[in-house]
Enzyme design. Sequence first.
Site, PDB file in Angstrom:
ATOM      1  N   CYS A 188     -18.099  34.137 -36.184  1.00 43.29           N
ATOM      2  CA  CYS A 188     -19.214  33.383 -35.588  1.00 43.29           C
ATOM      3  C   CYS A 188     -18.883  32.777 -34.237  1.00 43.29           C
ATOM      4  O   CYS A 188     -19.618  31.923 -33.738  1.00 43.29           O
ATOM      5  CB  CYS A 188     -19.662  32.286 -36.548  1.00 43.29           C
ATOM      6  SG  CYS A 188     -20.122  32.892 -38.182  1.00 43.29           S
ATOM      7  N   CYS A 245     -23.064  22.992 -37.569  1.00 38.39           N
ATOM      8  CA  CYS A 245     -22.739  23.650 -38.831  1.00 38.39           C
ATOM      9  C   CYS A 245     -23.026  22.755 -40.026  1.00 38.39           C
ATOM     10  O   CYS A 245     -23.039  23.218 -41.159  1.00 38.39           O
ATOM     11  CB  CYS A 245     -21.265  24.062 -38.849  1.00 38.39           C
ATOM     12  SG  CYS A 245     -20.129  22.666 -38.689  1.00 38.39           S
ATOM     13  N   CYS A 265     -15.205  29.699 -36.753  1.00 34.83           N
ATOM     14  CA  CYS A 265     -14.747  30.827 -37.549  1.00 34.83           C
ATOM     15  C   CYS A 265     -14.789  32.112 -36.719  1.00 34.83           C
ATOM     16  O   CYS A 265     -15.621  32.263 -35.820  1.00 34.83           O
ATOM     17  CB  CYS A 265     -15.615  30.979 -38.795  1.00 34.83           C
ATOM     18  SG  CYS A 265     -15.390  29.665 -40.015  1.00 34.83           S
ATOM     19  N   CYS A 323     -23.282  29.568 -45.552  1.00 37.01           N
ATOM     20  CA  CYS A 323     -21.848  29.840 -45.494  1.00 37.01           C
ATOM     21  C   CYS A 323     -21.086  28.606 -45.017  1.00 37.01           C
ATOM     22  O   CYS A 323     -20.062  28.221 -45.599  1.00 37.01           O
ATOM     23  CB  CYS A 323     -21.573  31.027 -44.579  1.00 37.01           C
ATOM     24  SG  CYS A 323     -19.847  31.577 -44.586  1.00 37.01           S
ATOM     25  N   CYS A 324     -21.600  27.959 -43.958  1.00 38.58           N
ATOM     26  CA  CYS A 324     -20.952  26.749 -43.464  1.00 38.58           C
ATOM     27  C   CYS A 324     -20.977  25.641 -44.510  1.00 38.58           C
ATOM     28  O   CYS A 324     -20.049  24.842 -44.617  1.00 38.58           O
ATOM     29  CB  CYS A 324     -21.642  26.257 -42.186  1.00 38.58           C
ATOM     30  SG  CYS A 324     -21.251  27.223 -40.703  1.00 38.58           S
TER      31      CYS A 324
END
Length: 244
Positions: free
Chosen positions: A210, A235, A207, A118-119
């Site tokens: 997270c 990340c 985010c 995702c990162c």
Amino acid sequence: MTIIPTIDLVDALASEYTDKSPSEILELALSQEGEIAISFSGAEDVVLIDIASHLGKPFRVFSLDTGRLHAETYQFIETVRKHYNIEIEICFPEPEAIESLVKQKGFFSFFDDGHQECCGIRKVKPLRKKLATLDGWITGQRKDQSPGTRNEIPVIQADAGFSGPDKQLIKYNPLANWSSADVWNYIRMMEIPYNPLHERGFISIGCEPCTRPVLPNQHEREGRWWWEEATHKECGLHSGNLKK
């Protein structure tokens, strides 16, 4: 006239400037030929913007919008833009990549298989695209931010993670030797803006899904990706910090 440092000069510059002030390191960075910009997201980065605003040199600022930030963070970015009367270049992820990830794995796949994918889509790829247009970037990294990945960062370094085969990217870390207390002493002394989430126990802010507040005496990085190993939390924006 300052030239763009080659890889042969980076270590010498890092040694020469290792004990110099953030202002002196920033002045060197902003004197570099070519395109250079301050990466902005958190408290440290506002300190960099504030120092840069007093140097009398033009400077650029960019920020990553992952699409998953807290509402307070978006408001904070706007506050900083207005406070310093600057343009903030916002970098967005590719919508097709996000759509594909969400379609295949849902909105919270990182809880099951780690945050790297995702990162990578929301942060690393947009950063790589931005850095491809730059010759250097300025970050708010500090040695005390992460016990396993940032405790040895120099004030100036060749960016191994984002340099290309034909271009050497320089990363400046003017606050590398500062502590969190140094940052907040500066913020209070200069009365500069900060993210209101800090007043609710958030220290390291990323985010929304997270990031969570930390308890007293917890390390600030424990509020990021708390379901993963505490000492190796990156990340991908500073992947060069990770030891192979």
